[in-house]
Design an enzyme around this catalytic site. Structure first.
Site, short mmCIF file in Angstrom:
data_model
loop_
_atom_site.label_atom_id
_atom_site.label_comp_id
_atom_site.label_asym_id
_atom_site.label_seq_id
_atom_site.Cartn_x
_atom_site.Cartn_y
_atom_site.Cartn_z
N SER A 1 0.87 -1.17 0.00
CA SER A 1 0.00 0.00 0.00
C SER A 1 0.91 1.22 0.00
CB SER A 1 -0.88 0.00 1.26
OG SER A 1 -1.44 1.27 1.50
N TYR B 1 -1.24 -0.45 10.58
CA TYR B 1 -1.36 -0.74 9.15
C TYR B 1 -0.10 -0.31 8.40
CZ TYR B 1 -3.67 -1.24 4.60
OH TYR B 1 -4.02 -1.61 3.32
#
Length: 242
Positions: A148, A161
Site C-alpha cells: 500500500s 497498518y
C-alpha cells in the site's frame, strides 16, 4: 488440442483475498486477459469466492475455490497442497489478502497491533513459504506482494497498518534478493486509496479513489512482460482533483 491439454498449458495463478475488492478484480482481469488461465481463488468467505469464480468461468477460465484462514499455518499448508494437487505447479502467486485496522497508537491495544501484523504481513510470509519450494523447483514464476502507499509513508492513526505494509515491502525486497538468478520475478505493488468494500459507509467520494480494476490491470501487464524484464515496484495513486 484437447481441453485437458489446453488447461495443462495455461498458466496457474493463485490469488489470496480474492473474494472482493482488489483480489476479485485481479482474478477477473486474469480471466479476461489470459486465455485458459487456471485460477485458485483463496479467502475465508466461500460464498463470495464462488461468485467471483463464476464470473471468471464465464470468460473461459478454470477457477477453483479454496476457503482458508491464512492466520492458521495448517490451513495455509493444506490450501497450498490442494492447489498443487489440482494444477501441478503455480506460475503466479498474488499475495493480496489483508485488512485495514486503524487507530491511534495510545488507543490501540497491543493485541490489535499484533493482529494487524498477522493479517497483513505474517499471512503473506506463510503463503509465500508454502508455495515457494515448488516455484523454485520449476525455476520460473511471478510473485506479487500487494502492499500500500501506507507502506511508503507514515499516516496518523494508522501505525499498525503502516507498520504492516512497510513490512510487506521489506518482505518483497528480501524475497527478491533471495531469488536473484533463480528464474523468479518479484514485484511489490503499492496501491493508494482504492475503491473497495473497506470504504462502505465511510461517506468518502468513491469517484476520488483508484479503481480496483486499474490495480488488477497493472499486475496482469507486469506478468505479461517478456521473461527478459522484471517490474520490481509499482505505485498507483489517485489523481488529485478527480
Amino acid at each position: 488440442m484437447s481441453v485437458g491439454s489446453a488447461w495443462a498449458a495455461a498458466p496457474a495463478v493463485v490469488v489470496t483475498g480474492a473474494s472482493q475488492g482488489i483480489g476479485a478484480a485481479i482474478a477477473e482481469r486474469f480471466a479476461t486477459c489470459v486465455p485458459g488461465v487456471r485460477l485458485a481463488l483463496v479467502a475465508r468467505d466461500r460464498q463470495r469466492l464462488e461468485a467471483v469464480a463464476a464470473r471468471c468461468a464465464s470468460t473461459g477460465a478454470q477457477a477453483i475455490v479454496l476457503s482458508a484462514d491464512l492466520l492458521e499455518t495448517a490451513q495455509v499448508e493444506r490450501m497450498a497442497g490442494q492447489v498443487l494437487s489440482s494444477f501441478g505447479s503455480v506460475d503466479v502467486l498474488v499475495n493480496n489478502a489483508g485488512r485495514w485496522r486503524g487507530g491511534a497508537v495510545h488507543e490501540m491495544s497491543v493485541g490489535d497491533f499484533a493482529l494487524t501484523l498477522q493479517e497483513n504481513l505474517v499471512s503473506m510470509f506463510a503463503v509465500t513459504r508454502a508455495f515457494l519450494p515448488a516455484m523454485l523447483a520449476r525455476g520460473r514464476g511471478d510473485l506479487f506482494f500487494v502492499s500500500s502507499t501506507s507502506g511508503l509513508e507514515g499516516l496518523a492513526n494508522n501505525a499498525a497498518y503502516c507498520a504492516a505494509k512497510h513490512g510487506v515491502a521489506g518482505l518483497a525486497k528480501a524475497v527478491r534478493a533471495e531469488l536473484a538468478g533463480r528464474g523468479l520475478r518479484v514485484c511489490c505493488v503499492y496501491p493508494g486509496a482504492t475503491d473497495t468494500p473497506t470504504w462502505d459507509g465511510s461517506g468518502v467520494d468513491r469517484a476520488s479513489l483508484i479503481a480496483a480494476s486499474d490495480v488488477a490491470q497493472m499486475i496482469v501487464e507486469a506478468h505479461r512482460l517478456s521473461g527478459r524484464s522484471m517490474l520490481e515496484e509499482l505505485i498507483l495513486r489517485p489523481v488529485a482533483g478527480r
